[in-house]
Motif scaffolding. Structure first.
Motif, short mmCIF file in Angstrom:
data_model
loop_
_atom_site.label_atom_id
_atom_site.label_comp_id
_atom_site.label_asym_id
_atom_site.label_seq_id
_atom_site.Cartn_x
_atom_site.Cartn_y
_atom_site.Cartn_z
N ALA A 160 11.65 42.38 -42.14
CA ALA A 160 12.03 41.10 -41.52
C ALA A 160 13.11 41.33 -40.46
N ASP A 161 13.03 40.56 -39.37
CA ASP A 161 13.99 40.70 -38.27
C ASP A 161 15.20 39.80 -38.44
N LEU A 162 15.06 38.76 -39.24
CA LEU A 162 16.16 37.79 -39.43
C LEU A 162 15.91 37.07 -40.74
N VAL A 163 16.99 36.71 -41.45
CA VAL A 163 16.83 35.94 -42.68
C VAL A 163 17.51 34.58 -42.53
N ALA A 164 16.89 33.58 -43.16
CA ALA A 164 17.36 32.20 -43.01
C ALA A 164 17.53 31.54 -44.37
N PRO A 165 18.74 31.61 -44.93
CA PRO A 165 18.97 30.99 -46.24
C PRO A 165 18.95 29.45 -46.16
N SER A 166 18.12 28.83 -47.03
CA SER A 166 17.96 27.37 -47.00
C SER A 166 18.33 26.72 -48.32
N ASP A 167 18.92 27.51 -49.23
CA ASP A 167 19.15 27.04 -50.60
C ASP A 167 20.33 26.09 -50.76
N MET A 168 21.31 26.18 -49.83
CA MET A 168 22.51 25.35 -49.86
C MET A 168 23.48 25.65 -51.01
N MET A 169 23.43 26.87 -51.57
CA MET A 169 24.49 27.28 -52.49
C MET A 169 25.73 27.62 -51.66
N ASP A 170 26.91 27.35 -52.21
CA ASP A 170 28.14 27.73 -51.51
C ASP A 170 28.29 29.24 -51.52
N GLY A 171 28.64 29.80 -50.38
CA GLY A 171 28.93 31.23 -50.32
C GLY A 171 27.72 32.12 -50.07
N ARG A 172 26.56 31.52 -49.86
CA ARG A 172 25.36 32.38 -49.78
C ARG A 172 25.30 33.20 -48.50
N VAL A 173 25.83 32.65 -47.41
CA VAL A 173 25.78 33.42 -46.15
C VAL A 173 26.62 34.69 -46.31
N GLY A 174 27.82 34.53 -46.89
CA GLY A 174 28.68 35.69 -47.11
C GLY A 174 28.07 36.69 -48.06
N ALA A 175 27.45 36.19 -49.13
CA ALA A 175 26.83 37.09 -50.11
C ALA A 175 25.69 37.89 -49.47
N ILE A 176 24.91 37.22 -48.66
CA ILE A 176 23.78 37.90 -48.00
C ILE A 176 24.30 38.89 -46.95
#
Ligand code: PBG
Length: 324
Positions: A160-176
């Protein structure tokens, strides 16, 4: 204190050429991202009844569709998987041979230049249909982060060239971000569904992706449609956690949110013209009540005018064709 007849607004509306010169907002094919549903247990493409013209694709038949999309000049696809098996913790979401992981490999083999983006969320993979793990009847934030990070990493490992988190958990962008960087994928961008509202406009998608929650709803993690300052906070947090692109979703009932996010930050901004927005236009067009092409171009121009740089839309192939 009108200056009429010295000033006449109609002067610059007289011809296609003049209207073209003064046009403020442009739609082009490189702004389009096309969502694709890949289903594990299908042999033939299956049309989603609430989204006429949109299919669930079996892996084996994905090649032709990808060739068509690439030939139209569309920049990117956004993948959603429909696994044949679901469980409490969404195991298939981060399986190395999961449906999305295999689809990525297949797409890259057919059209290496087409960007492959993936939706990172557990709801299509969990038996309960929620976007994170459940304990005592509630969606657990911190426990879900680890699974979401594993899911994103497995997509990137598959190409994958890019990932798009859509779950709306707090902190997920940082974790990923942390998980990707740790494994040497610091160059892979994250497009965060930053301001994702708990919306009735996702109805047709849940049929398409088989992801309706089995109990309750998503209002304890997705945003209240009444709030806009909260959207700006979500955006700020995602930026601080390392988001490269932020998103507002849905688009049409949230044009003011798009505008405020645009004015608030300098990041590239995506807007998701969601399933219900697609289905409403399709249904009215099929009844002969509206001119589909005209309405679609007007709607997408409106979302661009509100401030979106890129458009995630089920109309992408039609629009690409019309723009040719
Ligand atoms: C997964 C997800 C959803 C959509 C995109 N990712 C559904 C939801 O949150 O219920 C909706 C897309 C659409 O309606 O087109 N969480």
């Amino acid at each position: 204190m009108s200056n009429f007849p010295i000033v006449r607004m109609r002067r610059t509306r007289q011809s296609d050429q003049l209207r073209g010169l003064v046009r403020e907002t442009h739609l082009s094919v490189e702004q389009l991202i096309y969502p694709l549903f890949i289903a594990e247990d299908l042999n033939e493409p299956r049309e989603i009844s609430s989204m006429p013209g949109i299919m669930q694709w079996p892996l084996e038949q994905l090649g032709h569709e990808i060739e068509r999309i690439a030939a139209l000049g569309i920049s990117a696809v956004l993948l959603f998987g429909i696994p044949s098996e679901k469980d409490e913790v969404g195991t298939q979401a981060y399986a190395s041979q999961g449906i999305v992981q295999r689809a990525i490999q297949r797409i890259k083999a057919v059209a290496p230049q087409l960007m492959v983006m993936t939706d990172v969320c557990l709801c299509e993979y969990t038996s309960h249909g929620h976007c994170g793990v459940i304990h005592n009847g509630t969606v657990q934030n911190d426990e879900s982060l680890e699974l979401l990070a594993r899911m994103a990493l497995s997509h990137v490992e598959a190409g994958a060239d890019l990932v798009a988190p859509s779950d709306m958990m707090d902190g997920r962008v940082g974790a990923i971000r942390h998980a990707l960087d740790e494994q040497g994928f610091s160059a892979i961008p994250i497009m965060a569904y930053s301001a994702k509202y708990a919306s009735g406009f996702y109805g047709p998608f849940r049929e398409a992706a088989g992801s309706a929650p089995q109990f309750g709803d998503r209002r304890s993690y997705q945003m209240d449609p009444a709030n806009v300052r909260e959207a700006l906070r979500e955006v700020e947090l995602d930026i601080a956690e390392g988001a490269d692109i932020v998103m507002v979703k849905p688009a049409l009932a949230y044009l003011d949110v798009i505008r405020q996010v645009r004015d608030h930050c300098a990041l590239p901004l995506a807007a998701y013209n969601v399933s219900g927005e697609y289905s409403m236009i399709k249904a009215a067009a099929q009844n002969g009540w509206i001119d589909e092409r005209r309405i679609v171009m007007e709607v997408l121009t409106g979302i661009r005018r509100a401030g979106a740089d890129m458009l995630i839309t089920y109309f992408a192939p039609d629009v690409a064709q019309w723009l040719k």
